[in-house]
Every structure is written in C-alpha cells, then in structure tokens.
Design a protein around this motif. Sequence first.
Motif, PDB file in Angstrom:
ATOM      1  N   TYR A 363       8.279  -3.336  16.000  1.00  0.00           N
ATOM      2  CA  TYR A 363       7.177  -2.879  16.853  1.00  0.00           C
ATOM      3  C   TYR A 363       6.206  -1.971  16.100  1.00  0.00           C
ATOM      4  O   TYR A 363       5.006  -2.214  16.079  1.00  0.00           O
ATOM      5  CB  TYR A 363       7.710  -2.149  18.086  1.00  0.00           C
ATOM      6  N   SER A 364       6.724  -0.899  15.533  1.00  0.00           N
ATOM      7  CA  SER A 364       5.798   0.015  14.846  1.00  0.00           C
ATOM      8  C   SER A 364       5.458  -0.480  13.455  1.00  0.00           C
ATOM      9  O   SER A 364       4.391  -0.198  12.941  1.00  0.00           O
ATOM     10  CB  SER A 364       6.380   1.440  14.794  1.00  0.00           C
ATOM     11  N   ALA A 368       2.572  -3.923  15.933  1.00  0.00           N
ATOM     12  CA  ALA A 368       1.422  -3.086  16.288  1.00  0.00           C
ATOM     13  C   ALA A 368       0.350  -3.132  15.189  1.00  0.00           C
ATOM     14  O   ALA A 368      -0.835  -3.304  15.497  1.00  0.00           O
ATOM     15  CB  ALA A 368       1.868  -1.661  16.590  1.00  0.00           C
ATOM     16  N   ILE A 379       0.792  -8.251  21.361  1.00  0.00           N
ATOM     17  CA  ILE A 379       2.207  -7.867  21.303  1.00  0.00           C
ATOM     18  C   ILE A 379       2.869  -8.262  22.609  1.00  0.00           C
ATOM     19  O   ILE A 379       2.509  -7.766  23.678  1.00  0.00           O
ATOM     20  CB  ILE A 379       2.365  -6.349  21.103  1.00  0.00           C
ATOM     21  N   THR A 399       4.306   1.191  19.847  1.00  0.00           N
ATOM     22  CA  THR A 399       3.121   0.358  19.588  1.00  0.00           C
ATOM     23  C   THR A 399       1.803   1.039  19.945  1.00  0.00           C
ATOM     24  O   THR A 399       0.785   0.769  19.310  1.00  0.00           O
ATOM     25  CB  THR A 399       3.194  -0.962  20.393  1.00  0.00           C
TER      26      THR A 399
END
Lengths: 469, 469, 469
Positions: A363-364, A368, A379, A399
């Motif tokens: 996610y990060s 993102a 996303i 995100t």
Amino acid sequence: MASPLFLDPDRLFPADEKTRDLARELYTTVKDLPIISPHGHVNPQMLLDNEPFSDATNLFLTYDHYVFRMLHSAGIDLTKIGVGKSDPVDPRTAWRIFCENWRLLDGTASGYWLTHEFVTLFGIDEEPCAENADKLFDIIAEKLSTPEFRPRALFDSFPISVLATTDDPLDSLEYHAALAADETFTGQVIPTWRPDAYVNTRKPEWRSKVEALTASVGQPVDSFEGYLEGFRASRARFIENGAVSADFGVAHPLAVDMDDAELGALYHKAVHEGLTAEESDIFEGAMLFRFAGMSVEDGLVMTVHPGVYRNHNTESFTTFGPDTGHDIPVQTEYTKNIQPLLDKYGNDPRLHLVLFTIDETVYSRELAPLAGFYPSVFIGAPWWFIDAPDAVLRFRAATTETAGFSRSSGFIDDTRAFLSIPARHDMSRRLDSVFLARYVIEGRISRTAAFHWIKALTSDQPRKVFKLD
Amino acid sequence: MASPLFLDPDRLFPADEKTRDLARELYTTVKDLPIISPHGHVNPQMLLDNEPFSDATNLFLTYDHYVFRMLHSAGIDLTKIGVGKSDPVDPRTAWRIFCENWRLLDGTASGYWLTHEFVTLFGIDEEPCAENADKLFDIIAEKLSTPEFRPRALFDSFPISVLATTDDPLDSLEYHAALAADETFTGQVIPTWRPDAYVNTRKPEWRSKVEALTASVGQPVDSFEGYLEGFRASRARFIENGAVSADFGVAHPLAVDMDDAELGALYHKAVHEGLTAEESDIFEGAMLFRFAGMSVEDGLVMTVHPGVYRNHNTESFTTFGPDTGHDIPVQTEYTKNIQPLLDKYGNDPRLHLVLFTIDETVYSRELAPLAGFYPSVFIGAPWWFIDAPDAVLRFRAATTETAGFSRSSGFIDDTRAFLSIPARHDMSRRLDSVFLARYVIEGRISRTAAFHWIKALTSDQPRKVFKLD
Amino acid sequence: MASPLFLDPDRLFPADEKTRDLARELYTTVKDLPIISPHGHVNPQMLLDNEPFSDATNLFLTYDHYVFRMLHSAGIDLTKIGVGKSDPVDPRTAWRIFCENWRLLDGTASGYWLTHEFVTLFGIDEEPCAENADKLFDIIAEKLSTPEFRPRALFDSFPISVLATTDDPLDSLEYHAALAADETFTGQVIPTWRPDAYVNTRKPEWRSKVEALTASVGQPVDSFEGYLEGFRASRARFIENGAVSADFGVAHPLAVDMDDAELGALYHKAVHEGLTAEESDIFEGAMLFRFAGMSVEDGLVMTVHPGVYRNHNTESFTTFGPDTGHDIPVQTEYTKNIQPLLDKYGNDPRLHLVLFTIDETVYSRELAPLAGFYPSVFIGAPWWFIDAPDAVLRFRAATTETAGFSRSSGFIDDTRAFLSIPARHDMSRRLDSVFLARYVIEGRISRTAAFHWIKALTSDQPRKVFKLD
C-alpha cells in the motif's frame, strides 16, 4: 444461557468522544445512500428466479468460505456442513455446529457482518450457541418465508443501486438480459468479464475453453487471431449487456509487452504442446498487457486481483473443490511487474486500472505511489482477508498521505454472501467516517474536506472509477 | 540527581478512560493466574542447584543480549561487561556501565521489563544512573542473599505452573529427572527437543553430533536409518521426561517431501562428502517434513522459529560467540515454503504446528490465513524483537480479523532471563486486555466474548496448543 | 465560496486530552529551536544571489514533484504547468490549475505542509479554489516582493542553523565558498558529496563523468587508481568546504567486498567494453564498500537512499526529464545486502552509516535490529513518500521497541522546497512529541526520559549522527 447479541449504533467509532461525534456526523450523511457494488459474486439467476432462500445454513454457512474455514480450523469435518461438492446435509444439524462454534468468529470480519445481519434483518438478540441453535434456525426460517425476504425485495430494501456479477466470457448472459427486460425489477444488475480460465494454460479445462472461444467466432483452436477475436467479440457482447469492467485473477500482476509473432507462437505452443511453468507465466503476462490494449479501445475498466496461492491443500480440493477456504495469500510485487503495461498505457485517460491486493506491504510502498502518479491507476479497496475494520483503517493510513482520497476505488464488497452486502458497505462508510474524523480532529484536513470526501468515497468515486455514469 | 523510577499500575492501558477501565477490569481477572511457559531457555540446573544468584550484572546484563546489544550500539566494548566467551569482569564495574547508559533502553521492551523487575522484586525507586549505580548494586545484592530470592522460591512466587526448557536431543535430562524426583519441588519443569545441530549440515559440529546420535542407537554414522532411529529414540526419551514439544530454529520454514531413497542418499553425501549450500537447505527442509511425520506419530508439538541471519558480524562472533546480539531478521515466506508439509499433515488433528515469525509482514498475509484454515497451524506469539507492546498490539490487529483468537498460541516468553518471566507474562496479559477492551468499546465483540478470551489466551489456549493437560 | 484555511495550533496532537496536553508541553520545549538540516536539495546559488522568488507557481508547484504528480494523476497535462524540461508557461494560468485541484492534496503530507506555509508565511485564510486563485497569486506575489521574503531573510527567520546541499563530486563549490566568505551571511551552508553518476555505469553520462574525474587528478580514464584517487581528492576538497557527509542513491543497499585486482578489472571492462546488468550491480556494490572504507579514513558520514525504481514511465521521462513524479519504490533488503560492509566496518566508531528506506517493512525487521547492535548504523528518518504524519508514527512504533531513541538519525527534510523546511521540521517535532507523550501516558517511559529525548531528537541526535559539532 445465551449472551445478548447487540449492535452498537456507534460501532467502529473510536472511544474518543470528539472523534466519535464527528465520525457519527459524517456517517449520518451517507448511511442511507444507495449501494454501488461494482464487483462481486452474487448469482444473477437468484435475482431472476426470486425464489425464497431455503434455510439459515444455506444462507450463512455452506457458501461462505470466510465462515466455514474457521470451523475447519477448529477441526470440524466440512462434510458435516455440506461444503462444496460434498454430499448435502441436514441444514438444522449443520446450523447447530455453526452455533456451537460462534466464539471462533469473535473479532473476525465475518463475525461482525453476521451480527449485523442477524440483528438488522432477523431481529436476533442472542449470540448463537448450542442452546439456542434450533430457535435461531426457526426464527430465520420464518423470516425467509415472508415476501420481504425474497431476493428482489432485499435488493430494493438494502437498497442496491448497481450490482455487478462476475461471469465467464462465453456466458449467455441470459439472466442479465432477462432481468434488464423485466419491467417489474428496476435494479441494475450488470455482468463483469472474467477471462482467467481462457488465459491460465495450466488449468486442465484451458484447452476446451479456448476451443469454445475460438469456435464462437468461427475460428480453429490454434488461430491466435481467432483467440483475440473471440475475446473482443465477447467483450463487445458484455458491453452491450451493461458490463463496465473486466476482472483478472492472476497469480502475479505481471505484464509483458510481446509482439503478435512471438505471442502467437507461444499460443500455438500452448495449444499443441503445452507450456512450461515459466512460459505460462509469460503468456498470462502478455495477455494481461493485451487486455489493457483492448480496454483502451473498448473502455472496460480493468480490475486486477493478484497474489493468491489457490487450492493450497490437495485433500480439501479433492473433497470439496475450489473456493473452499484454503486459498492463501503470497507476497506480491507491482512496481516492476506492471511497469510495461503502465509504460504504454498508464497515462492514457481511457484506461482505468484498479489494483487490488491482499499483501498490505504494497500500500505505502507501491500502490499509493503508482496511483499518485498514473491517471489510469486506482487503489482497490481492501480485499478478502483485509476487508476488515482494522485493516481498512491501516489501508487508508498507508495510502492517503501519498495519494490522497481521489485515487482510491471506493468500496468494493466482492462478496458471494448476498445478505452481507449492506453490512459490508455500512462498515466501509463507518470506517471512512472514522478516518476522516481523525484527520479533522488532528488538524490535518478541513471539515469541508471531510464532508466532501465521505460523499465522494461512498458514491462519486466508485461511479467515476467504474464509469457508471 | 536520579529520576524517580515508577511502575504505573495502569501501564500499557490506553489513555481513553472507558477503554482503560475495561482493560483494567479484564486484566484483573487474569493477573494472578499461574504462569504457563511452554517455550524458553532457562537452565534447569539453576533450579536443581537452587544457589543464590551472584550479582546484578550476572543477573540482568551478562546473559541478556537484548540489553547488552544496546550498549554495544552505543560503542561500549562488550569485553568490559564480560559478555559471552570474553574474560570475566568485575561485576560492579560492569554494572556502572549499565547504569550510566540506562537511557539507551528508554522505550524498549527490555527497559520496560527491567523497570518491572527493579520495582516489583527489588523495591528500587530511582532510574539507574552513574550516581546511584553502586547503591542499586548493593540493594540488589542484599536481596539476592535472602532465601526468597533463591531460584525455586522465585519460581513458586511468580508463580510458575509449567516451565519448558530447550535441550539437545542427546542431553541426559538429568536435571529434569532430578527436579521431577525431588519432592520438595512441586513445579513442573519439562524439556523441549531441539535437533537443529543434528540437521544443519553446515555447522562444523554437525559430523560429531550425528556420530553421537547414530551411536546412541548402535548404528554407524552413515546409516540413514540409524539417523532417523536416533531421533525417534531421543524423542521417546524426552516424552518420558515430560516433553510436549519439539523446536526448530531453521533459516526458512521450508518443507520438502522426499522419499527414503533420495533423502538417504543426501544424508550419505552429507556424511561422506558434505553438501552444497543448496543441498543443505533441501536436506533441512526434508528433515522438517520428516519431523512433522514423527510428531503425528508421537504427538510432540512442533514450534518453528525461522527467519534469522545468525552471527551477522564475524568479529563479534569470534570475540564473544553466538547469541551475543548480532542476529538479524530477514524476510520470511511461509505460504509456499511450508505447503508440502501442510498438504500432507495440515488437516491431521494429531499435529500441532506453531509458526513463529520476526517478520511482521506475514501476520495478515500468510500466518492468519494459514491458521484460519488448517487445524494443525497456530500463530506463535510475537517473538524476540517484536515481543514488545506496540508490536504485540499490531500482531493482534493483523491476525484477529482473519483468524479470531482461537488460532493463536497464547503467550510464549522464550526467555533466558529468569527474572523477566513475570514481567513478560504481565505485559502480555495487559496487552490482550487492551486489545479486547478496544474491540468491546468499538462494538466489535461482546463483553462476554472479551471475558472469555482473556482467560482463554492466558491459560486455556497455551495448555491446549501445547497439549499440557 | 472558498472554505476557511485554518492552522490548528494543536495539529497532529491526538484527540485524548491527557496525551494532547503532554505532547503540547513537550513540543513547546523544542518548537523554536534552530533547524538542523543535514541532508537536502536546496540550491546554494539561490542563497548566494538572494534574488526574490518570482511567483507562487515557481515557488510551490513547478519544482515540487510531490505536488504536481497528484495533478498528473488527475489527468492534468504537466506541460500546462511547465514541469521539468517542458516549455515555460504563464505562472498565473498554472496557479489556477493548482488551486482548482486543491482537494487532491487533502490528507497528503504536501497538503499539510502547504497549509502551514500559506498560513504562517503568507497569512492566507482560504483554501485554494478556482474562485480565489488570482487573489492568492497576488497575495503571494506581494509578499515575495518584500525584503523579508528574500532567501537569506527567510533562512534567518526560519531559523536554519545548518543546511546541507547535495552536490556533484566535481562541483566547484563556488557558491558554498562565496557564502562562507560572505560576512553578511551567518548561516552555515555545507555541501554533501554524492557520487552516484560516477558509479552507475548504466547511465549514458557515466563515461564522460569518469573521464573528468580521472582527469581531475591527472590520470587516464582507464586508471582504476586514478578513479579512486579522484574520489579521494574530491572528498578532501568537500571536507575543506565544510562537508560532513556523502550520500548514495543506490538501487539496492548492496555491498561487495572485492580486492583491487578484481575490482580494477571490472572498472577496466566498464570503461572499455561496458558491463552487463549484473556486473553493474556488483560494481556499484563494490564501490559502496570502498566508500565505507574512505569514510573510515576521512570521517564523512555515509547516507544511503536505496529502493527506488527511477523513471518508471518513458513518456514522462522523455517529455519532462528525471525527478518529475514517476519514481516508484520497490521492496528493499538490507540484512544480507549490507552485511559485508558491516562485517568489516560495522563496529568501527569512525563510520556513521545512516540507512534510509521507503519500504516500511524493514523498520522492525531489519533496520532497528541492525542499528540496535552496530555502533555505525543509524536509522534514517522516514523518507519521501513516508515522510508524513501517520507514517512517521509508524516508524517510531516500529523501531523504538527494538532500538530505543538513540539509534535514529533525527529529522532529515531532504527537500527541494525551501519554504517547506520549517513546516517539515515542525511536523517532525510535533510527531516526536506525540509519540513520547503516548509512551509516558502508557507508563512506558518516565517524564524525565520524554523531555530528554524530545530535545535530543531535535538537536543533539542529528548533530551527533552527522558529526556537526
């Protein structure tokens, strides 16, 4: 004695009063909005036929692998609850097993959803247990026999605005067509094009699938042009029937840019000799790339659901079949794998590519950053094992700081459990309210922004991402 | 002037009053329950001999690599505190170094545990510092000279119900036997079978180890049958002496299904020629698979502790030996690696397989999904670097939504630091209380469920997982 | 109508009153401390020339890829805002585009910083939008024309104590020298040695770079000794000009121990034939190892910034050039990759090695364990996409329990956006205050410890780590 079953009107809101009050205020503005469900696995025939649901076991247990897998983990023989292709069982007996084991679901997303359903739909006020199993079975049975509990009545009462199903490219779409033609049903039920079985050359059914596909456009099985033409024709037919998206359940989000000659040769080899494991991966990656090209042409939104080791246990697969609880996530890589596709189509406004994951680490690190640059990338909402309260808040926290709110898909329920749809959307609306409330309380966004985004995430964003307007 | 050292009775409980009150209420129901410690590294001879501990340095510093590694990171020469095989030092001088550097431990799990021990056991009310080092050394020395601070008295006062040690398969188990035979000692101290040194062919001692093992059953070193028979005989002897589990400190949780002929040939090659690095990995994976088969036969619970790069620094290893602070975690993969073992034994109720990790990324992605399906799999409590308050709450949040509470191992202290055992179990009980309280306050589980699970996680669950009843 | 733009004096502090009060108390002790910025990308010529900034677009938009990448994700053509090597645009028109899309930045770190800058520096009290774009442009223009908004005046008012730039090893450092010689400027502006372009043999400019480097010490291009001597001479010159650190933007944190003969041969091949991709990686890893050796000799702190897939999109790279928003992180491994370097130099007090990451998974698994043992290793502050409030708190929670506070680098802004420097340092001070306050409230550290560490993390720690005293 049974414990009380209670649905806190402030559930999922944090303990802090200020945040709780603002979360509730935000939630109130969206709680009654119609449900948009652009990806899921409800059977359209159920809505066409509109027959009553048979019983509690059939409704809550037999088809919900989120639930029966926990029973399996406790050592319960799934043949006793009639899972998958095992023999049918007495539903009341199976229901007793479920009720006796209710504690297994404490703290799980499924336990949360079922509580919502039991309380709001059936007025149940006791936690299931051995003692009340029969009583609950009867309460549910009584409700199921009423007109309000027919599938269409529920569809209207939830209320659902749009519901997408997931379908085989050669599906007749007869149920969708009949529902669309039925003037007594005003809901929108649209198909989703999912070609996995025609692309994964490792599956035993692949050969027969592509035979049928190429035959559908009057081509021999070893015609690569026929293979592509079959896909295009099928997509066109889906679009005529209301489809807005195509879904890809791939092992890895790999995209390979390969010219017609090379890819045609690989297809030929797949048809005539079979591919090695490595060639199969490349073939799938090359086809994912091609499908992006088709989407640029015909506008179907691409949704990608990668990273699952399917059928992890041979004994369970043999006994029960696929989708019976033993699919396990694996680590997934997007930045490098999907790069060729984004290099070619990533800046094209015609492409919408929704990337889902069950590997939270991306996610990060990957999703993102990708969605915060490429106009094509969105996303996907937390999927499967991570479609759960704490995980959803982790997703937003991982995100938002990089990609804001505009790059997320809005909520996707992705469910087979028809009755869980309101519970799931309600959960999502509450959690987005909690997240936005915290950012306001911490001085990170304005109240104006929070009230803008709670509405957008609930309705506008999924409509935009899935081209539903 | 020294700062006050204070142990907050509400420590680890969150700031919010409602959650704090409920967490305290839950904690109160379990805080005095006897300690179950099914995996750790306490020396059984210490309990047999029951000699007084010598001094503060020996007790808190010299053997605790969690603590002295932080001193090393600050540039302190570990030979000055007598670590590992370096020469003995004056304990009072070493203690001064520790006290001068107390700030290094602020915020660490070790700092938290030591504070608990200093306050509850020794009545210390000042943070260690240069000025009070000698005073604290003397306070501790005085206490250590009293009968209440003999190992057995502490064992009873903590109170510990069951304590498992970790032992070599050829260990005589004489201390365990003598303790069991000693009517003046009522505690239960049981061995754990750990065969790593007999399986890791890369270790220089491997050859002599397997010679001794095969000789123990009257077989030549190159008899693969003798090798397996040696293991089986040793396990039987451990079980007779109360063992309930076998522990595996492998590089990767790899399991390989290999028949006798092929594995026997690999063993033969290991004995006579040595294995390549790749062959060594395969050999270890094949043996892990075999040990699962032995567990199905004899019932020993398997605990797996993978994912550590041991002895990362040659200079430190040469000077101080192993377990001196320079073991560093690496990324670990379970879904694919362990699949062959679970494919064969995962549904067998006789197997209990507790999977530990120091790679947090696998909690939601791999361990919770595995444990939420396979009746054999349990999620090990956070281990080593992540056995710390924030990490423990992350662990619960990452696993509960997929696997509930029933699939976790209950707390495992895994410690060499005897005096830290109550501090660690107290920490775990507090954190589980905090987690359950939050879920109640957020309307996710019932109060009934919370009170059920705090008890279960403290006592019933480790007893069940480790077959202690 | 525009919404109000408001800067909460308690921003980033948590909702809970007790924690908020203590966080504020801690923050108050450091909020006005001078800024130490030991790594960043400000242009020293700007400070030497001290010309007024031209306009809002130039100041906030054109050079800030954090910001314009979000516009790109919304489908906005970056040629319309004059990014990178695209043609210049009318700044007022570009500013309108930015203001119309302000909502995209809600919840992002950039939105947070810009709000801080707009309110504190320009007195703006409305959220940017289509209607007020021109007004805001004019407000900013007016301020920029005042003497207080000249670069040096801002430098003094922030106030900045030390600012490090990032520079090419063959840079003349004339601006740094002139600033140091200028008695009217009392600030400390120091260069940072960054040799990436001389080490990455894949870059087309590599050959001309090493020709110039070797020529700078009177050696032919294919002299490996000249190559090393060129680096050493350049480092010495940087140190004379105040440099304290050397920065490495590598693909992977790989270190390879290779002797002169082998590495010299590889260099020779790079010059005369070019290297394969694999050889290039090894060459870079071997040079990173050599640079550690040089640091042990000359004392330059090493900072390593790995794990980015640069220039992910060819079209954007062609149109706009590098650093235009399409760099995407990838998974990164430190434990094995960096081991050879730490095995040789990790215990040497002369080496300071600051390891940065944008892959959060390594904080608890690799970086905290490494920094909690090796005296040379420090954990770099969250970088790039994860230099944001939630991510920073995750970083502290993931590293403190293993490595305490003493092993982190202190805050690094790493920015090109000069005006964002106070906002970023303020954010960091607030977040460290929040984290420490929580630990006090939860009974995990003493108040004494919290007040010690908030000061240390703000000033003493970066000074120590970067040898600034």
